[in-house]
Design a protein around this motif. Structure first.
Motif, PDB file in Angstrom:
ATOM      1  N   SER A   1     -14.946   7.169 -11.845  1.00 41.59           N
ATOM      2  CA  SER A   1     -15.965   6.412 -11.127  1.00 41.59           C
ATOM      3  C   SER A   1     -15.419   5.734  -9.877  1.00 41.59           C
ATOM      4  O   SER A   1     -16.166   5.069  -9.164  1.00 41.59           O
ATOM      5  CB  SER A   1     -16.599   5.376 -12.052  1.00 41.59           C
ATOM      6  N   ASN A   2     -14.122   5.868  -9.599  1.00 37.18           N
ATOM      7  CA  ASN A   2     -13.546   5.294  -8.387  1.00 37.18           C
ATOM      8  C   ASN A   2     -14.060   6.038  -7.160  1.00 37.18           C
ATOM      9  O   ASN A   2     -14.185   7.266  -7.181  1.00 37.18           O
ATOM     10  CB  ASN A   2     -12.025   5.364  -8.419  1.00 37.18           C
ATOM     11  N   PRO A   3     -14.334   5.316  -6.073  1.00 41.92           N
ATOM     12  CA  PRO A   3     -14.754   5.997  -4.845  1.00 41.92           C
ATOM     13  C   PRO A   3     -13.662   6.943  -4.340  1.00 41.92           C
ATOM     14  O   PRO A   3     -12.471   6.645  -4.431  1.00 41.92           O
ATOM     15  CB  PRO A   3     -14.970   4.853  -3.857  1.00 41.92           C
ATOM     16  N   VAL A   4     -14.097   8.094  -3.817  1.00 44.23           N
ATOM     17  CA  VAL A   4     -13.172   9.102  -3.290  1.00 44.23           C
ATOM     18  C   VAL A   4     -13.596   9.446  -1.865  1.00 44.23           C
ATOM     19  O   VAL A   4     -14.770   9.728  -1.604  1.00 44.23           O
ATOM     20  CB  VAL A   4     -13.197  10.385  -4.153  1.00 44.23           C
ATOM     21  N   PHE A   5     -12.632   9.401  -0.945  1.00 45.44           N
ATOM     22  CA  PHE A   5     -12.840   9.876   0.422  1.00 45.44           C
ATOM     23  C   PHE A   5     -11.559  10.581   0.837  1.00 45.44           C
ATOM     24  O   PHE A   5     -10.528   9.943   1.031  1.00 45.44           O
ATOM     25  CB  PHE A   5     -13.147   8.723   1.385  1.00 45.44           C
ATOM     26  N   GLN A   6     -11.629  11.915   0.924  1.00 42.50           N
ATOM     27  CA  GLN A   6     -10.452  12.699   1.277  1.00 42.50           C
ATOM     28  C   GLN A   6     -10.815  13.746   2.313  1.00 42.50           C
ATOM     29  O   GLN A   6     -11.879  14.375   2.232  1.00 42.50           O
ATOM     30  CB  GLN A   6      -9.874  13.413   0.055  1.00 42.50           C
ATOM     31  N   ILE A   7      -9.906  13.936   3.247  1.00 40.91           N
ATOM     32  CA  ILE A   7     -10.058  15.007   4.225  1.00 40.91           C
ATOM     33  C   ILE A   7      -9.481  16.262   3.595  1.00 40.91           C
ATOM     34  O   ILE A   7      -8.309  16.284   3.206  1.00 40.91           O
ATOM     35  CB  ILE A   7      -9.287  14.696   5.525  1.00 40.91           C
ATOM     36  N   GLN A   8     -10.298  17.301   3.466  1.00 45.09           N
ATOM     37  CA  GLN A   8      -9.820  18.564   2.915  1.00 45.09           C
ATOM     38  C   GLN A   8      -9.229  19.445   4.013  1.00 45.09           C
ATOM     39  O   GLN A   8      -8.232  20.108   3.809  1.00 45.09           O
ATOM     40  CB  GLN A   8     -10.950  19.304   2.208  1.00 45.09           C
TER      41      GLN A   8
ATOM     42  N   GLU B   1     -19.392  19.161   5.072  1.00 44.63           N
ATOM     43  CA  GLU B   1     -18.834  19.604   6.349  1.00 44.63           C
ATOM     44  C   GLU B   1     -19.492  18.767   7.429  1.00 44.63           C
ATOM     45  O   GLU B   1     -20.717  18.687   7.515  1.00 44.63           O
ATOM     46  CB  GLU B   1     -19.125  21.081   6.616  1.00 44.63           C
ATOM     47  N   VAL B   2     -18.664  18.132   8.253  1.00 45.99           N
ATOM     48  CA  VAL B   2     -19.149  17.353   9.386  1.00 45.99           C
ATOM     49  C   VAL B   2     -18.601  18.008  10.639  1.00 45.99           C
ATOM     50  O   VAL B   2     -17.398  18.243  10.755  1.00 45.99           O
ATOM     51  CB  VAL B   2     -18.688  15.885   9.300  1.00 45.99           C
ATOM     52  N   SER B   3     -19.506  18.340  11.570  1.00 44.27           N
ATOM     53  CA  SER B   3     -19.076  18.970  12.814  1.00 44.27           C
ATOM     54  C   SER B   3     -19.506  18.136  14.010  1.00 44.27           C
ATOM     55  O   SER B   3     -20.558  17.499  13.998  1.00 44.27           O
ATOM     56  CB  SER B   3     -19.633  20.389  12.931  1.00 44.27           C
ATOM     57  N   VAL B   4     -18.649  18.136  15.021  1.00 44.89           N
ATOM     58  CA  VAL B   4     -18.932  17.455  16.282  1.00 44.89           C
ATOM     59  C   VAL B   4     -18.877  18.527  17.360  1.00 44.89           C
ATOM     60  O   VAL B   4     -17.906  19.281  17.449  1.00 44.89           O
ATOM     61  CB  VAL B   4     -17.914  16.336  16.579  1.00 44.89           C
ATOM     62  N   THR B   5     -19.945  18.610  18.158  1.00 39.03           N
ATOM     63  CA  THR B   5     -20.042  19.617  19.210  1.00 39.03           C
ATOM     64  C   THR B   5     -20.054  18.929  20.566  1.00 39.03           C
ATOM     65  O   THR B   5     -20.773  17.942  20.757  1.00 39.03           O
ATOM     66  CB  THR B   5     -21.334  20.445  19.054  1.00 39.03           C
TER      67      THR B   5
ATOM     68  N   ALA C   1     -14.864  20.902  13.291  1.00 35.86           N
ATOM     69  CA  ALA C   1     -15.461  20.511  12.013  1.00 35.86           C
ATOM     70  C   ALA C   1     -14.390  20.044  11.044  1.00 35.86           C
ATOM     71  O   ALA C   1     -13.201  20.321  11.219  1.00 35.86           O
ATOM     72  CB  ALA C   1     -16.227  21.686  11.413  1.00 35.86           C
ATOM     73  N   GLY C   2     -14.858  19.346  10.042  1.00 34.28           N
ATOM     74  CA  GLY C   2     -13.978  18.891   8.983  1.00 34.28           C
ATOM     75  C   GLY C   2     -14.693  19.005   7.654  1.00 34.28           C
ATOM     76  O   GLY C   2     -15.918  18.892   7.585  1.00 34.28           O
ATOM     77  N   ILE C   3     -13.928  19.260   6.617  1.00 34.62           N
ATOM     78  CA  ILE C   3     -14.473  19.275   5.262  1.00 34.62           C
ATOM     79  C   ILE C   3     -13.942  18.024   4.571  1.00 34.62           C
ATOM     80  O   ILE C   3     -12.729  17.768   4.574  1.00 34.62           O
ATOM     81  CB  ILE C   3     -14.060  20.546   4.497  1.00 34.62           C
ATOM     82  N   PHE C   4     -14.874  17.263   4.013  1.00 33.76           N
ATOM     83  CA  PHE C   4     -14.537  15.978   3.405  1.00 33.76           C
ATOM     84  C   PHE C   4     -15.040  15.933   1.967  1.00 33.76           C
ATOM     85  O   PHE C   4     -16.142  16.392   1.682  1.00 33.76           O
ATOM     86  CB  PHE C   4     -15.196  14.828   4.188  1.00 33.76           C
ATOM     87  N   GLU C   5     -14.216  15.371   1.104  1.00 31.15           N
ATOM     88  CA  GLU C   5     -14.654  15.103  -0.273  1.00 31.15           C
ATOM     89  C   GLU C   5     -15.043  13.633  -0.337  1.00 31.15           C
ATOM     90  O   GLU C   5     -14.237  12.745  -0.046  1.00 31.15           O
ATOM     91  CB  GLU C   5     -13.537  15.394  -1.267  1.00 31.15           C
ATOM     92  N   ILE C   6     -16.306  13.406  -0.692  1.00 31.34           N
ATOM     93  CA  ILE C   6     -16.833  12.037  -0.764  1.00 31.34           C
ATOM     94  C   ILE C   6     -17.572  11.922  -2.093  1.00 31.34           C
ATOM     95  O   ILE C   6     -18.569  12.611  -2.314  1.00 31.34           O
ATOM     96  CB  ILE C   6     -17.781  11.736   0.410  1.00 31.34           C
TER      97      ILE C   6
END
Length: 162
Positions: free
Chosen positions: A6-13, A56-60, A80-85
């Protein structure tokens, strides 16, 4: 063990260049022009759900440079980046996707755009620093004014243009 789940997770894949293009439609004639070019830059941010807790978050960035209404070059790049949240309280995932993730991806995009333009034989165009929090808040305010508040589903643009 359940406490860890249940701990928050924020990781850049992964951060990667998703798409890039450079066009010089009026070369070589326009390269002989001595006028100062006009540079127009637009940015966009998009977030999509890839899998449960994976986004997936992308910036154009689109850079259009013209001389006397003729295009000198057009550069478009999408980083783009793939993030685990996971395990964030309701209402916090959208701000993370619209503010934190683009802030991580954007420096890579800035470097890519400057490099591509330089390799094309032009002076580099350095994209300015961006306050993604201000952009996100402005987009949210505009959505509320239009009565189209986001429902948080993946695949919808967070920020369309700035």
């Amino acid at each position: 063990m359940a406490e860890q789940d249940s701990n928050p997770v924020f990781q850049i894949q992964r951060v990667y260049l998703k798409d890039v293009s450079l066009e010089q439609p009026n070369s070589p004639q326009i390269l002989l022009e001595q006028s100062q070019p006009q540079v127009d830059i637009s940015l966009g941010v998009n977030a999509e759900t890839v899998a449960d807790g994976i986004y997936e978050v992308s910036v154009t960035a689109t850079v259009t440079t013209k001389v006397a209404e003729k295009t000198l070059f057009l550069c478009e790049a999408k980083q783009a980046g793939i993030f685990e949240i996971r395990n964030l309280p309701d209402g916090q995932i959208q701000p993370v996707l619209g503010i934190a993730c683009p802030g991580i991806v954007y420096p890579y995009l800035r470097a890519t755009v400057a490099d591509i333009i330089t390799r094309a034989g032009f002076p580099p165009v350095h994209l300015a620093e961006v306050n993604f929090q201000a952009m996100y808040e402005a987009q949210q305010a505009a959505a509320q004014q239009q009565g189209a508040a986001s429902n948080g589903n993946g695949g919808s643009p967070i920020i369309t243009n700035a």
